[in-house]
Enzyme design. Structure first.
Site, PDB file in Angstrom:
ATOM      1  N   LYS A   1       0.936  -1.280  -0.073  1.00  0.00           N
ATOM      2  CA  LYS A   1      -0.146   0.018   0.037  1.00  0.00           C
ATOM      3  C   LYS A   1       0.770   1.203   0.087  1.00  0.00           C
ATOM      4  O   LYS A   1       1.550   1.643   0.940  1.00  0.00           O
ATOM      5  CB  LYS A   1      -0.870  -0.079   1.181  1.00  0.00           C
ATOM      6  CG  LYS A   1      -1.925   1.080   1.371  1.00  0.00           C
ATOM      7  CD  LYS A   1      -1.856   1.829   2.720  1.00  0.00           C
ATOM      8  CE  LYS A   1      -2.077   3.272   2.717  1.00  0.00           C
ATOM      9  NZ  LYS A   1      -1.821   4.269   1.533  1.00  0.00           N
TER      10      LYS A   1
ATOM     11  N   GLY B   1       6.841   5.905   7.870  1.00  0.00           N
ATOM     12  CA  GLY B   1       6.033   7.117   7.933  1.00  0.00           C
ATOM     13  C   GLY B   1       6.025   7.705   9.036  1.00  0.00           C
ATOM     14  O   GLY B   1       7.018   8.012   9.875  1.00  0.00           O
ATOM     15  N   SER B   2       4.834   8.452   9.674  1.00  0.00           N
ATOM     16  CA  SER B   2       5.032   9.196  10.928  1.00  0.00           C
ATOM     17  C   SER B   2       4.920   8.306  12.253  1.00  0.00           C
ATOM     18  O   SER B   2       4.647   7.087  12.070  1.00  0.00           O
ATOM     19  CB  SER B   2       3.659   9.784  10.892  1.00  0.00           C
ATOM     20  OG  SER B   2       2.521   9.074  11.032  1.00  0.00           O
TER      21      SER B   2
ATOM     22  N   GLY C   1       3.071   4.718  12.918  1.00  0.00           N
ATOM     23  CA  GLY C   1       3.941   3.584  13.321  1.00  0.00           C
ATOM     24  C   GLY C   1       3.629   3.036  14.676  1.00  0.00           C
ATOM     25  O   GLY C   1       3.536   1.733  14.877  1.00  0.00           O
TER      26      GLY C   1
ATOM     27  N   GLU D   1      10.342   2.648  10.489  1.00  0.00           N
ATOM     28  CA  GLU D   1      10.940   3.807  10.187  1.00  0.00           C
ATOM     29  C   GLU D   1      10.073   4.797  10.335  1.00  0.00           C
ATOM     30  O   GLU D   1       9.157   5.252   9.498  1.00  0.00           O
ATOM     31  CB  GLU D   1      11.898   3.619   8.865  1.00  0.00           C
ATOM     32  CG  GLU D   1      12.852   2.675   8.522  1.00  0.00           C
ATOM     33  CD  GLU D   1      13.982   3.035   9.554  1.00  0.00           C
ATOM     34  OE1 GLU D   1      14.176   3.870  10.306  1.00  0.00           O
ATOM     35  OE2 GLU D   1      14.743   1.752   9.868  1.00  0.00           O
TER      36      GLU D   1
ATOM     37  N   CYS E   1      13.535  11.938   5.780  1.00  0.00           N
ATOM     38  CA  CYS E   1      13.694  11.550   7.508  1.00  0.00           C
ATOM     39  C   CYS E   1      15.132  11.711   7.841  1.00  0.00           C
ATOM     40  O   CYS E   1      15.408  11.692   9.115  1.00  0.00           O
ATOM     41  CB  CYS E   1      13.156  10.236   7.584  1.00  0.00           C
ATOM     42  SG  CYS E   1      13.356   9.091   6.421  1.00  0.00           S
TER      43      CYS E   1
ATOM     44  N   GLN F   1       1.158  19.633   4.139  1.00  0.00           N
ATOM     45  CA  GLN F   1       2.540  19.924   4.384  1.00  0.00           C
ATOM     46  C   GLN F   1       2.977  21.376   4.513  1.00  0.00           C
ATOM     47  O   GLN F   1       3.754  21.658   5.541  1.00  0.00           O
ATOM     48  CB  GLN F   1       3.436  19.118   3.589  1.00  0.00           C
ATOM     49  CG  GLN F   1       4.872  19.031   4.065  1.00  0.00           C
ATOM     50  CD  GLN F   1       5.100  18.354   5.437  1.00  0.00           C
ATOM     51  OE1 GLN F   1       4.522  17.421   5.869  1.00  0.00           O
ATOM     52  NE2 GLN F   1       5.854  19.207   6.386  1.00  0.00           N
TER      53      GLN F   1
ATOM     54  N   GLU G   1       9.548  17.122  14.615  1.00  0.00           N
ATOM     55  CA  GLU G   1      10.067  16.894  13.201  1.00  0.00           C
ATOM     56  C   GLU G   1       8.988  17.852  12.391  1.00  0.00           C
ATOM     57  O   GLU G   1       7.847  17.605  12.436  1.00  0.00           O
ATOM     58  CB  GLU G   1       9.869  15.598  12.866  1.00  0.00           C
ATOM     59  CG  GLU G   1      10.187  15.153  11.248  1.00  0.00           C
ATOM     60  CD  GLU G   1      10.377  13.965  11.015  1.00  0.00           C
ATOM     61  OE1 GLU G   1       9.012  13.273  11.175  1.00  0.00           O
ATOM     62  OE2 GLU G   1      11.393  13.398  10.291  1.00  0.00           O
TER      63      GLU G   1
HETATM   64  P1  ADP Z   1       2.350  11.325   6.771  1.00  0.00           P
HETATM   65  O1  ADP Z   1       1.924  12.094   7.943  1.00  0.00           O
HETATM   66  O2  ADP Z   1       3.979  11.326   6.265  1.00  0.00           O
HETATM   67  O3  ADP Z   1       1.716  11.052   5.477  1.00  0.00           O
HETATM   68  P2  ADP Z   1       1.729   8.605   7.482  1.00  0.00           P
HETATM   69  O4  ADP Z   1       2.245   7.794   8.688  1.00  0.00           O
HETATM   70  O5  ADP Z   1       0.266   9.263   7.792  1.00  0.00           O
HETATM   71  O6  ADP Z   1       2.674   9.740   7.376  1.00  0.00           O
HETATM   72  O7  ADP Z   1       1.572   7.849   6.243  1.00  0.00           O
HETATM   73  C1  ADP Z   1       2.593   6.911   6.021  1.00  0.00           C
HETATM   74  C2  ADP Z   1       1.687   5.843   5.237  1.00  0.00           C
HETATM   75  O8  ADP Z   1       1.043   5.229   6.288  1.00  0.00           O
HETATM   76  C3  ADP Z   1       0.974   6.199   4.225  1.00  0.00           C
HETATM   77  O9  ADP Z   1       0.986   5.075   3.200  1.00  0.00           O
HETATM   78  C4  ADP Z   1      -0.459   6.371   5.014  1.00  0.00           C
HETATM   79  O10 ADP Z   1      -1.542   5.874   3.971  1.00  0.00           O
HETATM   80  C5  ADP Z   1      -0.399   5.139   5.830  1.00  0.00           C
HETATM   81  N1  ADP Z   1      -1.267   5.163   6.854  1.00  0.00           N
HETATM   82  C6  ADP Z   1      -1.914   6.377   7.541  1.00  0.00           C
HETATM   83  N2  ADP Z   1      -3.056   5.936   8.447  1.00  0.00           N
HETATM   84  C7  ADP Z   1      -2.888   4.565   8.405  1.00  0.00           C
HETATM   85  C8  ADP Z   1      -3.392   3.489   9.378  1.00  0.00           C
HETATM   86  N3  ADP Z   1      -4.223   3.834  10.291  1.00  0.00           N
HETATM   87  N4  ADP Z   1      -3.128   2.093   9.173  1.00  0.00           N
HETATM   88  C9  ADP Z   1      -2.111   1.841   8.272  1.00  0.00           C
HETATM   89  N5  ADP Z   1      -1.654   2.816   7.468  1.00  0.00           N
HETATM   90  C10 ADP Z   1      -1.905   4.170   7.496  1.00  0.00           C
END
Ligand code: ADP
Length: 477
Positions: free
Chosen positions: A171, A224-225, A229, A246, A280, A327, A379
């Site tokens: 995904k 991701g965030s 995470g 990460e 990052c 952003q 961050e």
């Molecule tokens: P950013 O704020 O940098 O977009 P995210 O952590 O929201 O960071 O996004 C990183 C990835 O995690 C993206 O592919 C996003 O669609 C996915 N994501 C966001 N929310 C969820 C969730 N509840 N469960 C699983 N994946 C998610």
């Protein structure tokens, strides 16, 4: 406009689509990409589960050939894929082509690793018994990726997952589905059996969450965030699932009195502002000892005047736009926070208009910041950095390590003593001496400590740790 669809069980599918918008020119739609449902995601997981028994026993030559073909095609199409990347994410064309080349190299590396799989044979402590230690594929892997490296991060998760015999539900981030679709198309045509690699583009709250809730994923590798995470981690405990996370960074770059000023300025400008500060591994804390402080700030300010912020595809652009409106708002909010906290705005801070409507922000440098300010602790993920003045090396090291994160850490110095001490004592997964905090090789481990990372390292041969499970077999002779 045609819809770039999801790949589930070897079939392209999906009629619901969203627009992929170019942040350098918001009038331009890069393409229409499918937005998957929870049912699509469950179908993809079922397909990956069904494909696992055969793929996990596939021959290493078959895996090698497919990964090599993919690497070769990505390299042959580097200019076209680089342009797609620059259009959907906004990094400059040279940066985007560089990232595409790296993706190709990652596939080439793991094509080789497939042929180097090996175990250990050791004697038992009991007579007449042999012990074999082997690595087996983990199972169905969930891959969830962010928007900032639209081709390299998918490559460094997909290539090892396939190399070690796993099947995948992938995904990508909603903002940048284009490069992910292209890699999956390339691998699919390279000969992957149906169901081995499934692509489900769509929302994190739907597709991502359905993956987290599934008992059938043996592992999730996520970038991701911090917030997401943590959700991955909590859901995975429940399902007894392996994870590799990460997340954020607040990477320090220390500049000592004895640094070569031009080396320090090049490294700091690159760390803080290239790729629009959206790495990052970017440095947003420039920790400078007092003897070089004023010269460094003057030279950085002169350097920043020479950096062009413009359309990612334009020749001569050094810094592309911010990835999207959300952003951009985060970045400008933090600029206000920095001013209100008492940091001095030494350069930038303003939005800029260009020929095309896009999310253009000047590189922004604060001085007189302290390490306690929010701009030094949280961050930002944009082209915003702060200079923190310190007395000496010891204080610089203490400030560098005083952060909840620990991904990358840099130092500019001509002192072997300080460089050596910093390499050992920086609380980070990666340390850079006289180099930017960002910009890493593809064949060696990548990852951090503390709040930045969780689980085993990505990339290079260390990737095997996450994507395999170890078996110990005893045989009576
Ligand atoms: P950013 O704020 O940098 O977009 P995210 O952590 O929201 O960071 O996004 C990183 C990835 O995690 C993206 O592919 C996003 O669609 C996915 N994501 C966001 N929310 C969820 C969730 N509840 N469960 C699983 N994946 C998610």
């Amino acid at each position: 406009m045609t819809i770039y669809q999801n790949l589930i069980a070897g079939e392209w599918t999906g009629a619901d689509a969203v627009e992929n918008i170019n942040p350098s020119d918001t009038k331009e739609v890069v393409g229409l990409y499918a937005s998957g449902s929870a049912a699509d995601t469950r179908n993809a997981i079922a397909a990956a589960k069904a494909a696992f028994p055969a793929w996990s026993h596939s021959g290493i030559w078959e895996r090698h050939v497919i990964l090599k073909k993919a690497g070769d095609e990505i390299m042959a199409r580097k200019d076209e894929l680089g342009a797609l990347l620059a259009r959907e994410e906004g990094k400059t064309l040279p940066e985007a082509i560089g990232e595409t080349i790296r993706a190709s190299q990652i596939f080439e590396f793991f094509a080789g690793e497939a042929l180097r799989l090996a175990g250990e044979v050791v004697p038992s402590v009991r007579p007449n018994i042999g012990v074999e230690i082997t690595r087996e594929p983990l199972g169905v892997i969930g891959i969830i990726t962010p928007w900032n490296f639209p081709i390299a991060i998918p490559a460094w998760k997909i290539a090892p997952a396939l190399c070690y015999g796993n099947t995948i539900v992938f995904k990508p981030a909603e903002l940048v589905p284009g490069c992910s679709w292209a890699i999956v198309d390339i691998l699919n045509r390279a000969g992957l059996p149906k169901g081995v690699l499934n692509l489900v583009m769509g929302k994190g709250s739907i597709v991502g969450q359905t993956m987290l809730d599934s008992p059938d994923l043996a592992g999730i590798t996520f970038t991701g965030s911090v917030g997401t995470g943590k959700r991955v981690a909590v859901s995975s405990i429940e399902h007894n699932r392996k994870i590799q996370l990460e997340m954020g960074g607040k990477n320090p770059m220390v500049i000592l009195d004895d640094a070569d000023l031009s080396v320090a300025v090049e490294a700091a400008a690159n760390s803080a502002f290239f790729s629009t500060g959206q790495r990052c591994t970017a440095s947003s804390r420039l920790i400078v000892t007092e003897g070089i402080h004023d010269r460094f700030v003057a030279a950085m300010t002169e350097k920043l005047k020479t950096l062009n912020v413009d359309h990612a595809l334009k020749t001569g652009t050094h810094i592309g736009p911010v990835v999207d409106e959300r952003q951009l708002k985060t970045d400008t909010d933090y600029i206000e926070i920095g001013k209100n906290e008492g940091a001095k705005l030494a350069f930038g801070g303003e939005l800029i208009a260009r020929d095309t409507p896009g999310f253009y922000l000047q590189p922004t440098l604060f001085t007189e910041a302290t390490n306690q300010m929010r701009i030094s602790r949280e961050e930002i993920f944009g082209p915003v950095a702060s200079v923190i003045r310190v007395k000496d090396y010891e204080e610089a090291l203490a400030v560098a390590n005083d952060t909840p994160f620990g991904l990358s850490s840099g130092i500019a110095t001509t002192s072997l003593k300080h460089a050596t001490h910093f390499k050992r004592n920086a609380e980070a997964g990666m340390v850079m001496v006289n180099l930017p905090t960002a910009g890493v090789d593809f064949h060696v481990p990548f990852g951090g400590r503390k709040g930045s990372s969780y689980g085993s390292r990505e990339q290079g041969k260390y990737a095997a740790e996450f994507f395999t499970t170890v078996k110990t077999a005893y045989t009576l002779a």
